[in-house]
Structures are given as C-alpha cells and as structure tokens.
Design an enzyme around this catalytic site. Structure first.
Site, PDB file in Angstrom:
ATOM      1  NE  ARG A 227      38.087  75.229  28.574  1.00 27.45           N
ATOM      2  CZ  ARG A 227      39.090  76.008  28.173  1.00 27.45           C
ATOM      3  NH1 ARG A 227      39.725  75.754  27.046  1.00 27.45           N
ATOM      4  NH2 ARG A 227      39.465  77.056  28.892  1.00 27.45           N
ATOM      5  CG  HIS A 275      44.585  73.406  26.867  1.00 28.72           C
ATOM      6  ND1 HIS A 275      43.514  73.148  27.692  1.00 28.72           N
ATOM      7  CD2 HIS A 275      44.418  74.690  26.456  1.00 28.72           C
ATOM      8  CE1 HIS A 275      42.746  74.218  27.778  1.00 28.72           C
ATOM      9  NE2 HIS A 275      43.284  75.182  27.033  1.00 28.72           N
TER      10      HIS A 275
END
Ligand code: NDP
Length: 312
Positions: A227, A275
């Site tokens: 993250r 992502h």
C-alpha cells in the site's frame, strides 16, 4: 428459502462474477438468490463487498451473517463503526500466484540490472558487467502473510538470500524470519531489494522511512505492491535523488489513480504501475466466497476473518 446474497460492488465486477459465483454457490450446495441492490436490507443474509461500492452504512443489514470482502486489503472498511458483522477478507490462490509472479519479475529486473540493456540500445557494447548471483543478494520481504510468505518462498527458490518480517514470529522454509518492532532493523540492514507486502494499519504507515532506508545496501531497490502509505514518499525521492537507492517500482499510492502531475511519473528512478500487481480472479475467488457462505449456513467458523483490533 434461498439465502439472499447482496453483491455490493461496481457493475463491471458483477459482469465478471455473475456466472462463476452462481456456479460456485450451486456446487457448494447453496440455494441462493444473488441481488445487486435492495430496498429491503433486513432480508440480506450475506454481503459480497468491494470497499468502493455504494454500501457504507451496514446498520440496516440486521440479518446479515457476514461481509465477504472481494479485496485482500481491508483498510477502507476495517474502521467502519457501522460494521458489526464478521468481516472476511479475500485470500485467493490465483491472487497469490499472480503476486508471486509480479514480485519475482520486478525483483529479477533490479537484481539483473535489465534496464541497462533494455534502455541502452545506443550502439555501445556494454560487456563485462557481472551482476552478483542471487545468493549474494539479500532480499527482504516485509509482511509474511498469505502473499508475503509465498513471495519470500519463491524468491528463496530462485536462490536469493531472503529475509522476512512479520508482527508475530513466523517460520517460512528457506527464509530468515524476523518479527516485531525489534526485528525490523535487522531484517533491513544490508538488504539489496525490499518488497513491501504489509497491510496498511496505523502501525505500518511510513514503516519505510528515511532512517530505515539508510540501513539498506547502497543502491538498493524498492518494490511496493503493498500500500502506498507504507513508504515515506519524500524520504523515498530524497534517497533516489542522492543515489542511496537505485530504483523504486511502485504499484500502490497514497492517492489512486496517481495524479498526472505527481513527481513519481516523471522520476527516472521510479516505475509506476497502476495497482495491477495482482488481481483477484473471479473464478477462484467465487469458490472462496461460496465456501464461506456454506460455512455460515452450516454454523462453521468463517475462513479468513479480519482481526478488527489488529486492523488486518
Ligand atoms: P496478510 O494479512 O495475510 O499478511 C499480512 C502480513 O503483514 C502478516 O505477516 C503480518 O504479520 C504482517 N504485519 C501486519 N502488521 C504488521 C506490523 N505492525 N509489523 C510487522 N508485520 C506486520 O495479508 P496478505 O499477505 O494477504 O496481503 C498483504 C497486503 O498486500 C494487503 O493488505 C494489501 O494491502 C496488499 N495487496 C496488494 C495487491 C496489489 O495488487 N497491489 C493485491 C492484494 C493485496 P503476522 O504474520 O504476524 O500477522
């Protein structure tokens, strides 16, 4: 009476999941009605959930036995105080395999110095550069959960000198394991490549800061599919600019999509990927969801429950 399952995710997800989820529930022996919206939340038995769906208030779902997250990361839902039902996160064998492949590829890219030859098509014969073998390269994987342990093991299988770090002590074959706040510096000291596969919690935010980057081997590379906020971005850019770090491959960011004006896009030592490190695959994830519904109906414990106090 059929079990009512609310599929609370973006419409494009429903397109992917409708057939495999219907099939997986039937194979698990569940008589289910799957809906994509409802005016009667009190009749819903399970919610299959993506944190970017419209459902943010769980209070009206008075009969709901569990919320089954489609994502592995739960930072956007774990603090929702209206959610009192059990929360399960996604653990999907195909997601794990995809992450192993993505991490292995990017680690090998940095280890072998592939960019030199990919970008150096300029008529210069750059022979005689001998990279260290994998056994001479320390790769540290932060996070030894479903994904981190699999990645660490695969890298050890390629011959790297792999270290791993987790909150509680873990044993992973072929990996030197460190745990807790006290183990972090030892896990990082001298590492040539760091892979971040931690969840985002208050305890992991900015875990890779300037002081910890200074512990790494000179010219170390960072690979972050975990993250964005795990890394102190300003410290990262400073370490790349000074040459202390050679490269950062970043798949996740504090703001996603990464804004076009963000300095990461133009930085010559940063690779931005959108992502995409690993996707949950509908065919395999549907079996995980169906198994949890089966367990709920049989009164058995759910798989992959989130520890709400730990935040992951
Ligand atoms: P897990 O919950 O299985 O594993 C998390 C690991 O992090 C565990 O080893 C855990 O320790 C460790 N950890 C958590 N908090 C701390 C802490 N404070 N100090 C040290 N270690 C800590 O998660 P997954 O492996 O399934 O996923 C990891 C993350 O990967 C997800 O949360 C998500 O953010 C990211 N992800 C990214 C994707 C992408 O495409 N970019 C796709 C899927 C996931 P312990 O073992 O002691 O519990």
């Amino acid at each position: 009476m059929p079990v009512t399952i609310l599929f609370a995710a973006r419409p494009e997800r429903w397109v992917q999941y409708e057939a495999p989820l219907t099939e997986a529930l039937a194979e698990a022996g569940i008589d289910a009605e799957i809906i994509t919206g409802t005016d009667s939340p009190e009749t819903v038995d399970y919610i299959v959930y993506a944190p970017n769906s419209d459902v943010q208030d769980f209070t009206p779902f008075t009969r709901c036995k569990a919320v089954l997250n489609l994502w592995a990361g739960v930072e956007n839902i774990v603090g929702n105080t209206t959610l009192t039902q059990p929360l399960a996160r996604m653990v999907d064998p195909a997601l794990t395999q995809g992450m192993v492949e993505w991490c292995a590829g990017h680690v090998l890219r940095h280890h072998l110095g592939m960019d030199l030859h990919i970008h150096g098509q300029d008529g210069i014969w750059r022979a005689g550069i001998i990279p260290p073998l994998a056994a001479e390269r320390v790769v540290t994987v932060l996070g030894l959960g479903e994904l981190g342990a699999a990645v660490a093991q695969a890298l050890a299988g390629l011959g790297f000198d792999v270290r791993g770090w987790s909150r509680r002590p873990r044993e992973v074959a072929g990996v030197a394991c460190f745990a807790g706040a006290d183990g972090l510096d030892a896990a990082l000291t001298g590492a040539g490549i760091v892979v971040l596969l931690l969840p985002l919690t208050p305890a992991t935010e900015n875990v890779l800061n300037a002081d910890r980057m200074a512990l790494l081997a000179p010219g170390a590379a960072i690979v972050n599919p975990g993250r964005g906020p795990l890394i102190d971005d300003e410290a990262l850019i400073a370490a790349l600019d000074s040459g202390q770090l050679s490269h950062a491959t970043l798949d996740v960011f504090r703001t996603e999509p990464l804004p076009p004006e963000h300095p990461f896009w133009a930085h010559p030592k940063v690779t931005v990927t959108p992502h995409i490190a690993s996707e949950t695959r509908a065919s395999t994830a549907s079996c995980v969801i169906a198994e949890n519904v089966r367990r709920g109906e049989a009164g058995e414990p759910f798989l992959y429950l989130v520890a709400r106090d730990a935040g992951y």
